[in-house]
Design a protein around this motif. Structure first.
Motif, PDB file in Angstrom:
ATOM      1  N   LYS A  24      -1.980   9.387  -5.209  1.00  6.67           N
ATOM      2  CA  LYS A  24      -1.146  10.127  -6.229  1.00  6.67           C
ATOM      3  C   LYS A  24      -0.319   8.462  -6.983  1.00  6.67           C
ATOM      4  N   GLN A  25      -0.832   7.760  -6.434  1.00  5.65           N
ATOM      5  CA  GLN A  25      -0.496   6.530  -6.730  1.00  5.65           C
ATOM      6  C   GLN A  25       1.395   6.007  -6.384  1.00  5.65           C
ATOM      7  N   HIS A  26       1.158   5.985  -5.354  1.00  8.43           N
ATOM      8  CA  HIS A  26       2.589   5.906  -4.735  1.00  8.43           C
ATOM      9  C   HIS A  26       1.960   4.542  -4.621  1.00  8.43           C
ATOM     10  N   ALA A  27       3.502   3.353  -4.610  1.00 11.42           N
ATOM     11  CA  ALA A  27       3.013   2.365  -4.091  1.00 11.42           C
ATOM     12  C   ALA A  27       3.277   2.605  -2.394  1.00 11.42           C
ATOM     13  N   TRP A 108      -3.632  -5.054  -1.044  1.00 12.28           N
ATOM     14  CA  TRP A 108      -3.298  -5.951  -1.797  1.00 12.28           C
ATOM     15  C   TRP A 108      -2.913  -5.757  -3.438  1.00 12.28           C
ATOM     16  N   ASN A 109      -4.585  -6.315  -3.870  1.00 10.68           N
ATOM     17  CA  ASN A 109      -4.633  -5.622  -5.040  1.00 10.68           C
ATOM     18  C   ASN A 109      -4.498  -4.124  -5.671  1.00 10.68           C
ATOM     19  N   CYS A 110      -5.096  -3.235  -4.733  1.00 12.40           N
ATOM     20  CA  CYS A 110      -4.372  -1.846  -4.781  1.00 12.40           C
ATOM     21  C   CYS A 110      -3.342  -1.527  -5.465  1.00 12.40           C
ATOM     22  N   TYR A 111      -2.315  -2.198  -4.345  1.00 10.42           N
ATOM     23  CA  TYR A 111      -1.372  -2.016  -4.080  1.00 10.42           C
ATOM     24  C   TYR A 111      -0.231  -2.754  -5.386  1.00 10.42           C
ATOM     25  N   ARG A 112      -0.765  -3.188  -6.209  1.00  8.66           N
ATOM     26  CA  ARG A 112      -0.112  -4.566  -7.258  1.00  8.66           C
ATOM     27  C   ARG A 112      -0.813  -3.167  -8.391  1.00  8.66           C
ATOM     28  N   TYR A 113      -1.950  -2.826  -8.656  1.00  3.98           N
ATOM     29  CA  TYR A 113      -2.252  -2.618  -9.693  1.00  3.98           C
ATOM     30  C   TYR A 113      -1.983  -0.850  -9.665  1.00  3.98           C
ATOM     31  N   ILE A 114      -0.868  -0.256  -8.995  1.00  2.00           N
ATOM     32  CA  ILE A 114      -0.264   0.876  -8.989  1.00  2.00           C
ATOM     33  C   ILE A 114       1.266   0.850  -9.216  1.00  2.00           C
ATOM     34  N   ARG A 117       1.010  -0.262 -13.132  1.00  2.00           N
ATOM     35  CA  ARG A 117       1.083   0.865 -13.904  1.00  2.00           C
ATOM     36  C   ARG A 117       2.103   1.592 -13.949  1.00  2.00           C
ATOM     37  N   ASN A 118       2.674   1.507 -12.691  1.00  2.00           N
ATOM     38  CA  ASN A 118       3.660   2.267 -12.834  1.00  2.00           C
ATOM     39  C   ASN A 118       5.394   1.441 -13.506  1.00  2.00           C
ATOM     40  N   ASN A 119       5.137   0.543 -13.733  1.00  3.16           N
ATOM     41  CA  ASN A 119       6.251  -0.294 -13.969  1.00  3.16           C
ATOM     42  C   ASN A 119       6.556   0.015 -15.881  1.00  3.16           C
ATOM     43  N   SER A 120       7.843   0.063 -15.980  1.00  2.00           N
ATOM     44  CA  SER A 120       7.711   0.220 -17.697  1.00  2.00           C
ATOM     45  C   SER A 120       7.627  -0.959 -18.497  1.00  2.00           C
ATOM     46  N   ASP A 121       7.369  -2.086 -17.959  1.00  2.00           N
ATOM     47  CA  ASP A 121       7.250  -2.999 -18.848  1.00  2.00           C
ATOM     48  C   ASP A 121       5.804  -3.777 -19.197  1.00  2.00           C
TER      49      ASP A 121
END
Length: 132
Positions: A24-27, A108-114, A117-121
């Protein structure tokens, strides 16, 4: 038996949370699994250090283990030079630690990717052929 069951159920819950968080892409749902991996890596590192600091305990542990279980190749392992046995065990533990480190970097890479990706910047690069 109750403690082992509770720990097993907790581990299943943490793994399910990590899977759900990745799907669900929830970090934030991945962090408990990441913390578990760090804790497990630290414990295995302490085991490696204890084998390095107290190498004579390996033979004692094998004697205790062998007396309680049916262990194939009992005589062969007990007859191995203790220094060689320590080197073999440390090599085995270091391979396990390297693999666990790789898995930690994957999570960790999965966490950073998600998280990214959810970051608006979002950086936008504009390229033009304007030479002025």
């Amino acid at each position: 038996m109750c403690i082992a069951t509770a720990i097993s159920l907790l581990m299943i819950l943490i793994c399910a949370m990590a899977t759900y968080g990745a799907y669900k892409q929830h970090a934030a749902w991945i962090i408990p699994f990441f913390c578990y991996q760090i804790f497990d890596f630290a414990l295995n590192t302490l085991v490696a250090i204890s084998v390095l600091v107290y190498p004579s305990t390996i033979q004692d542990y094998l004697r205790q283990l062998v007396s309680h279980l049916i262990f194939p190749y009992k005589e062969e392992i007990m007859s191995v030079n203790p220094t060689c046995l320590v080197v073999i065990i440390l090599l085995f533990i270091s391979i396990i630690l390297a693999f666990k480190g790789y898995l930690i970097s994957c999570v960790w890479n999965c966490y950073r990717y998600i998280n990214g990706r959810n970051n608006s910047d979002v950086l936008v690069y504009i390229t033009t052929n304007d030479t002025a």
